[in-house]
Structures are given as C-alpha cells and as structure tokens.
Design an enzyme around this catalytic site. Structure first.
Site, PDB file in Angstrom:
ATOM      1  N   HIS A  59      -7.011  -1.385  -5.792  1.00  0.00           N
ATOM      2  CA  HIS A  59      -6.937  -1.471  -7.259  1.00  0.00           C
ATOM      3  C   HIS A  59      -7.259  -2.911  -7.651  1.00  0.00           C
ATOM      4  O   HIS A  59      -7.000  -3.839  -6.879  1.00  0.00           O
ATOM      5  CB  HIS A  59      -5.500  -1.113  -7.647  1.00  0.00           C
ATOM      6  CG  HIS A  59      -5.220  -1.031  -9.104  1.00  0.00           C
ATOM      7  ND1 HIS A  59      -5.007  -2.141  -9.889  1.00  0.00           N
ATOM      8  CD2 HIS A  59      -5.083   0.034  -9.941  1.00  0.00           C
ATOM      9  CE1 HIS A  59      -4.749  -1.768 -11.129  1.00  0.00           C
ATOM     10  NE2 HIS A  59      -4.792  -0.451 -11.193  1.00  0.00           N
TER      11      HIS A  59
ATOM     12  N   ASP B  61       0.676  -3.183  -1.184  1.00  0.00           N
ATOM     13  CA  ASP B  61       0.779  -2.710  -2.565  1.00  0.00           C
ATOM     14  C   ASP B  61       1.245  -1.252  -2.509  1.00  0.00           C
ATOM     15  O   ASP B  61       0.481  -0.355  -2.147  1.00  0.00           O
ATOM     16  CB  ASP B  61      -0.595  -2.848  -3.221  1.00  0.00           C
ATOM     17  CG  ASP B  61      -0.655  -2.196  -4.599  1.00  0.00           C
ATOM     18  OD1 ASP B  61       0.327  -1.540  -5.004  1.00  0.00           O
ATOM     19  OD2 ASP B  61      -1.699  -2.331  -5.264  1.00  0.00           O
TER      20      ASP B  61
ATOM     21  N   GLN C 290       1.192   3.186  -5.428  1.00  0.00           N
ATOM     22  CA  GLN C 290       0.883   4.621  -5.379  1.00  0.00           C
ATOM     23  C   GLN C 290       1.604   5.366  -4.261  1.00  0.00           C
ATOM     24  O   GLN C 290       1.625   6.579  -4.257  1.00  0.00           O
ATOM     25  CB  GLN C 290      -0.626   4.834  -5.218  1.00  0.00           C
ATOM     26  CG  GLN C 290      -1.449   4.403  -6.423  1.00  0.00           C
ATOM     27  CD  GLN C 290      -1.185   5.259  -7.660  1.00  0.00           C
ATOM     28  OE1 GLN C 290      -0.700   6.390  -7.570  1.00  0.00           O
ATOM     29  NE2 GLN C 290      -1.518   4.732  -8.825  1.00  0.00           N
TER      30      GLN C 290
ATOM     31  N   LYS D  17       5.969   4.339 -12.000  1.00  0.00           N
ATOM     32  CA  LYS D  17       5.355   5.414 -11.205  1.00  0.00           C
ATOM     33  C   LYS D  17       6.424   6.195 -10.434  1.00  0.00           C
ATOM     34  O   LYS D  17       6.140   7.113  -9.685  1.00  0.00           O
ATOM     35  CB  LYS D  17       4.324   4.827 -10.244  1.00  0.00           C
ATOM     36  CG  LYS D  17       3.242   4.021 -10.973  1.00  0.00           C
ATOM     37  CD  LYS D  17       1.962   3.984 -10.234  1.00  0.00           C
ATOM     38  CE  LYS D  17       1.046   2.876 -10.708  1.00  0.00           C
ATOM     39  NZ  LYS D  17       0.124   3.285 -11.760  1.00  0.00           N
TER      40      LYS D  17
ATOM     41  N   CYS E 161      -9.585   1.521 -12.408  1.00  0.00           N
ATOM     42  CA  CYS E 161      -9.314   0.121 -12.011  1.00  0.00           C
ATOM     43  C   CYS E 161      -9.615  -0.082 -10.537  1.00  0.00           C
ATOM     44  O   CYS E 161      -8.905  -0.827  -9.837  1.00  0.00           O
ATOM     45  CB  CYS E 161      -7.872  -0.288 -12.311  1.00  0.00           C
ATOM     46  SG  CYS E 161      -7.405  -0.131 -14.025  1.00  0.00           S
TER      47      CYS E 161
HETATM   48  N1  C6P Z   1      -2.583   2.129 -11.254  1.00  0.00           N
HETATM   49  C1  C6P Z   1      -3.647   4.089 -12.161  1.00  0.00           C
HETATM   50  O1  C6P Z   1      -3.935   4.860 -13.080  1.00  0.00           O
HETATM   51  P1  C6P Z   1       0.991  -1.931 -12.772  1.00  0.00           P
HETATM   52  O2  C6P Z   1       0.008  -1.689 -13.857  1.00  0.00           O
HETATM   53  O3  C6P Z   1       1.223  -3.390 -12.555  1.00  0.00           O
HETATM   54  O4  C6P Z   1       2.247  -1.134 -12.888  1.00  0.00           O
HETATM   55  O5  C6P Z   1       0.310  -1.370 -11.421  1.00  0.00           O
HETATM   56  C2  C6P Z   1      -0.950  -1.823 -11.035  1.00  0.00           C
HETATM   57  C3  C6P Z   1      -1.439  -1.081  -9.839  1.00  0.00           C
HETATM   58  C4  C6P Z   1      -1.531  -1.742  -8.636  1.00  0.00           C
HETATM   59  N2  C6P Z   1      -1.904  -1.120  -7.506  1.00  0.00           N
HETATM   60  C5  C6P Z   1      -2.191   0.195  -7.495  1.00  0.00           C
HETATM   61  C6  C6P Z   1      -2.560   0.854  -6.202  1.00  0.00           C
HETATM   62  C7  C6P Z   1      -2.126   0.922  -8.697  1.00  0.00           C
HETATM   63  O6  C6P Z   1      -2.411   2.216  -8.677  1.00  0.00           O
HETATM   64  C8  C6P Z   1      -1.746   0.275  -9.898  1.00  0.00           C
HETATM   65  C9  C6P Z   1      -1.719   1.019 -11.202  1.00  0.00           C
HETATM   66  C10 C6P Z   1      -2.620   3.003 -12.402  1.00  0.00           C
HETATM   67  O7  C6P Z   1      -4.159   4.215 -11.056  1.00  0.00           O
HETATM   68  C11 C6P Z   1      -2.848   2.311 -13.707  1.00  0.00           C
HETATM   69  S1  C6P Z   1      -4.300   1.320 -13.719  1.00  0.00           S
END
Ligand code: C6P
Length: 404
Positions: free
Chosen positions: A121, A198, A201, A224, A362
C-alpha cells in the site's frame, strides 16, 4: 462456529438502505463496520467519563486514564507484546509507519539499503521513499509474480550486510495475498536488518503473536478491526523504541522542559505527544474484545468459506478475471470484467445497494504490474453472507449487460 444472525444483529448499519436497496457492504478491506458494543463504548465515554488523561487528579480524569490504559493492555494482550509500554497508541497504520520511518532518519546512512515489497500500500512505500531522500539510503523492491505472490528467491538475492530494514505487509490490501512473513523476518534478521510488518489487512482475519514472530515493529488500524477511525497501534520491541527519537514534540511526551533542554518521557509516552483520541482508544479495546469473543479461528474459517463461494460464483461470469490467485489469501477478491472500467461497474452496483471499492486501492505499483488502471475489489467480513455474494453476482451480471 459463527452465529451469523446474532452477529448481524450487532451491526445497526447492516439494516440501512442505500439507494432504496438493503445495504450489501463488501468494502471491508477499506474499513470494517462497527458493532453496537463499540458504538456504546464511545457513547459511554462521552456520557460518563469524558476528561483529559494522564493529567488531572480529579476523579473523571483518573477514570478516563484507567480506561485508556486498560485499552492499551487489551492491545498488548491481543498482539502478545511482552510489555504494555511496547504498544504505542497512534492515529492508525499510516501514522505508525511514519513514526518508524522518521525515527530511522538518525539511524540510516548513505548507501544503506532498505527493502520493500511489490505488494505494498502507498502508506508502506512513500514514508520510506521520503526516508531515502533524507538519508541517501537505497530502496530495493521484492518483485511479485502473476499470482500476486512475492518472489522469495529474489528476496534472498536482495539481502546483504547493507540491508538495514525490511518492511512488508502481512496481507496485500489489493489482492489479499498472505505473505510469508515468518520467513521474511528470519532472513532479514540473519543479515542484521530490522523488520516492520504492516498488519492493516491481516489483523481483521489473523491474530498475530509479535513475540513468536520475533518482529521488530508491527502496525495496524482499529477501523479495520471493528473499531473507530483515527486510532491504531505501533508495536515496537523495547530496544528499538528506546533507540528511535520521538516523532512529535509537545505535552505528554516530556519528563522536564526548560528553555535550555528538554528530556523525554519513558515509553510509551515518548511517542504520544498531545491529547490522544481517548474515546477511540478505549473503543479499540472494546472492538478487540468483541472480535476475540467471536474468535479469530471462527472468523478465518467462515471468511474462507465465503472466499471459496464467491470465487466460484464470480468466475461463472464470462470475461471476469481475478487478480491475486495465491492459494494463501484472505477474503479479498480483485477483479475486472472484460475491458469495462472498474469505476463504471462500481457506480452501477452502488445503485443496487452494493458497496465495493474500485480503482488502484492505494497500490498503484500492483496495478502497473498487471498493466491495468484498477480493479473492482470485493472484500468479505465475518458478518457477510452467501446471499450477499449472490446479490453481488446478480448485480455484476446486470452491470455487464448494461456496459457491454
Ligand atoms: N487500506 C484500503 O481500502 P490507514 O489509512 O492508516 O488506516 O491504513 C493505511 C493502510 C496501510 N496498509 C495497508 C495494507 C492498508 O490496506 C491500508 C489501508 C484501505 O485498502 C484504505 S486506503
């Protein structure tokens, strides 16, 4: 076993109508929905104990502080961190990664190497590119194959004594691939590199054990995991958190301030400048309680069943191609139908009450790999049903007819 009717009754939003149709929420990888227990914990906080934490001697402030610190312990227990002060409560995964990436500015030197994967991401790419700009370090990338899996032989070749840091996601948000993080961590440690995982997910589906993984940093977002937005966690091994400088200066993160010199607070407060999202932190703890009560083994088994059913049903649609076909994946399906633009499909099925994400998610490098502008992504949670998958398939067939 999942008692689906009981679980769905916990989520008020699942009774909503969207565009006059019952909501079918299949955008769980973007954010999960919120059970009433978590909503109530936010309402309770503001109704009964709203107060600033770690500051007042008055009763409310102490109650709020206790509740917030209890939540930290819930996060500690969930991720099996050794110490509660190794859990930093943050604004989310992005914030957590930036704390570490900024901290490494004073550690990395020119021509040091750091390794990312092709499956990341943007949140786990851009902060490290910025780190390279500041330090002169070099970013290397573990490539992927057509199935959406990392090429581990290539990873072996990238590792050397120059490698200082490896950062990969546990699960790809765009494809759902579960990466072999145990192997990634072990091999990085063999050359003396630190590892950040990370877990944005993976955490909705898998309960990680940071001590067993022996990982240096693990990050995730509450939203999430059935929790609120704007809250997350950074686990760091004590030795690493002590080595990194604070990310932000301000109240809460100090021991003593004079105009000549400031000394910093001990962990975890060194990384928690300013008034945090107190209600959000407490609700994060409630969300973990909620999910643990259902049980992550039950969640994974049920979601796997949904994934298998949805994959079979979707592939019955002529011209539908799934991106990300690893055997080891979570309940995420990215796909396109012929040359129809994903945005058009997403817009039409939205009119039928079905929420999916469309676009590059993203994760533009993944889309570049497949030479596509984006995909439609349906992501399933433990509160979804096979009936909802059938509604998705019907809606896609209608969209296909309209757009062909
Ligand atoms: N992915 C998706 O629709 P935040 O926004 O900080 O809570 O998480 C960012 C982020 C970082 N790493 C991974 C693997 C992610 O999937 C995400 C967030 C969402 O896939 C929103 S862009």
């Amino acid at each position: 076993m999942i008692d689906i009717d009981k679980i769905r009754a916990d989520f008020p939003i699942l009774n909503e109508k969207v565009n006059g149709k019952p909501l079918v929420y299949l955008d769980n990888a973007a954010t999960s929905q919120t059970p009433i227990q978590v909503i109530n914990s936010i309402v309770d906080y503001y109704s009964k104990i709203n107060s600033n934490i770690h500051r007042g001697v008055h009763t409310l402030s102490q109650k709020a502080t206790d509740a917030y610190e209890q939540a930290r312990i819930k996060v500690q227990k969930h991720f099996n961190a050794k110490n509660n002060y190794e859990i930093i409560l943050t604004a989310g995964t992005t914030h957590s990664i930036n704390i570490v990436a900024t901290g490494f500015t004073s550690i990395l030197k020119k021509d040091d190497e750091i390794i990312v994967s092709a499956l990341e991401h943007h949140s786990n790419i851009v902060p490290w590119q910025m780190l390279c700009e500041r330090t002169g370090a070099i970013l290397k990338v573990i490539p992927m194959n057509e199935e959406g899996e990392l090429l581990m032989n290539e990873y072996n070749n990238l590792l050397s004594e120059k490698t200082k840091l490896v950062f990969v996601n546990h699960v790809s948000n765009a494809l759902g691939t579960i990466n072999p993080i145990e192997e990634i961590i072990k091999k990085a440690h063999n050359v003396g590199a630190a590892v950040l995982i990370d877990g944005a997910q993976s955490c909705p589906h898998i309960k990680p054990d940071v001590q067993k993984l022996d990982v240096d940093f693990y990050v995730a977002s509450a939203h999430k995991l059935c929790g609120p937005t704007g809250v997350g966690m950074l686990y760091g091994k004590e030795e690493w958190l002590n080595k990194l400088p604070p990310y932000q200066g301000g109240g809460e993160m100090i021991k003593e301030v004079t105009f000549e010199k400031t000394t910093y607070a001990d962990l975890p407060h060194k990384f928690e400048a300013g008034t945090p999202n107190i209600a959000g932190g407490i609700a994060f703890g409630t969300a973990l309680d909620y999910m643990n009560e259902i049980g992550f083994n039950n969640i994974a088994a049920y979601e796997n069943e949904l994934l298998t059913y949805a994959t079979t049903k979707l592939l019955e649609i002529e011209g539908l191609k799934i991106y990300g076909t690893s055997k080891n994946k979570t309940s995420v399906i990215s796909f396109n139908i012929g040359s129809i633009h994903p945005y058009d499909i997403g817009s039409i099925i939205d009119k039928l009450g079905i929420a999916v994400r469309t676009g590059h998610h993203c994760a533009q490098p993944i889309m570049d790999f497949y030479k596509i502008p984006g995909t439609v992504r349906a992501s399933f949670s433990f509160y979804n049903t096979k009936k909802e998958i059938e509604l998705l398939v019907e809606a896609l067939k209608r969209a296909k007819t309209m757009l062909s």
